[in-house]
Scaffold this motif. Sequence first.
Motif, mmCIF file in Angstrom:
data_model
loop_
_atom_site.group_PDB
_atom_site.id
_atom_site.type_symbol
_atom_site.label_atom_id
_atom_site.label_comp_id
_atom_site.label_asym_id
_atom_site.label_seq_id
_atom_site.Cartn_x
_atom_site.Cartn_y
_atom_site.Cartn_z
ATOM 1 N N MET A 74 -61.650 -10.370 -2.696
ATOM 2 C CA MET A 74 -62.727 -10.255 -3.681
ATOM 3 C C MET A 74 -63.944 -9.547 -3.085
ATOM 4 S SD MET A 74 -62.414 -14.009 -5.506
ATOM 5 C CE MET A 74 -63.903 -13.826 -6.492
ATOM 6 N N VAL A 75 -64.282 -9.879 -1.842
ATOM 7 C CA VAL A 75 -65.406 -9.205 -1.184
ATOM 8 C C VAL A 75 -65.134 -7.709 -1.101
ATOM 9 C CG1 VAL A 75 -66.636 -8.928 1.003
ATOM 10 C CG2 VAL A 75 -66.157 -11.222 0.124
ATOM 11 N N LEU A 76 -63.927 -7.362 -0.704
ATOM 12 C CA LEU A 76 -63.569 -5.951 -0.558
ATOM 13 C C LEU A 76 -63.709 -5.207 -1.886
ATOM 14 C CD1 LEU A 76 -62.435 -3.921 1.549
ATOM 15 C CD2 LEU A 76 -60.143 -4.535 0.743
ATOM 16 N N LEU A 77 -63.328 -5.849 -2.975
ATOM 17 C CA LEU A 77 -63.318 -5.190 -4.276
ATOM 18 C C LEU A 77 -64.652 -5.270 -5.020
ATOM 19 C CD1 LEU A 77 -59.837 -6.380 -5.627
ATOM 20 C CD2 LEU A 77 -60.405 -4.159 -4.617
ATOM 21 N N LEU A 78 -65.407 -6.336 -4.799
ATOM 22 C CA LEU A 78 -66.575 -6.603 -5.647
ATOM 23 C C LEU A 78 -67.912 -6.429 -4.942
ATOM 24 C CD1 LEU A 78 -65.290 -9.808 -7.506
ATOM 25 C CD2 LEU A 78 -65.164 -7.418 -8.262
ATOM 26 N N ALA A 79 -67.905 -5.999 -3.685
ATOM 27 C CA ALA A 79 -69.166 -5.880 -2.938
ATOM 28 C C ALA A 79 -70.161 -4.950 -3.626
ATOM 29 C CB ALA A 79 -68.891 -5.400 -1.512
ATOM 30 N N GLU A 80 -69.676 -4.011 -4.416
ATOM 31 C CA GLU A 80 -70.586 -3.084 -5.105
ATOM 32 C C GLU A 80 -71.493 -3.796 -6.106
ATOM 33 O OE1 GLU A 80 -68.362 -0.835 -8.530
ATOM 34 O OE2 GLU A 80 -66.884 -1.250 -6.949
#
Length: 222
Positions: A74-80
């Motif tokens: 989730m961090v990888l995908l949603l950090a934006e």
Amino acid sequence: MRLTAPRSRPCNRPVEPRLIERNPLPAGITDRLASQLEFILEVDRLKTVLRASALAAADRRENDAEHSWHLALMVLLLAEYADEPVDVGHTIALVLVHDLVEIYAGDTPLNDTVAARTQQAREEAAASRLFAQLPADQGERLNALWEEFEARQTPEARFAKAMDRLQPMLLNWLNEGGTWREPGVTVDVVRGRAELVTDGSRRLGAALEKLIEESHRRGWTA
């Protein structure tokens, strides 16, 4: 699928021999590497720590290792969507480490107010026991990551905690309420828990509010 997981009473797990004692490493491995390998084997226990949340894809409860992996993705995908710029690698490190102490302390479900009274003391004792098994520099590093996550004083920690709170809510959505159906959990309680998501990301918090509103409309929260 709707599966409401049974409540679990967390407690310090019985002090057992370290897993490596079942079959010690052979001679000839340096002390530092041996400590690292032994720690890696010891944290295999994380796969046995069950959480209150049910999986969306299977009729069983989630374990801590699965939860931590999900948060890292989730961090990888949603950090934006983080309100503040975050170091993705550092944030992934936070979510991978944050539940390791539950190997010895057990999971504390959000709805269990009795267990929550001893949670901090249990987890601090578990951290001291667990991270001391690593070489000193790495043990201090992992302990610092755990403390950073708990304190939520950095942008990375706030976003990591947002992911930690968002993930089980997404599972509850697919499980038609899941743990939200437990006695005493009202829509206001759920909204209160969602504040930690908003604290790290207003946009993700707004999206979560839509899920909460629709869940309440469908009768999944009191």
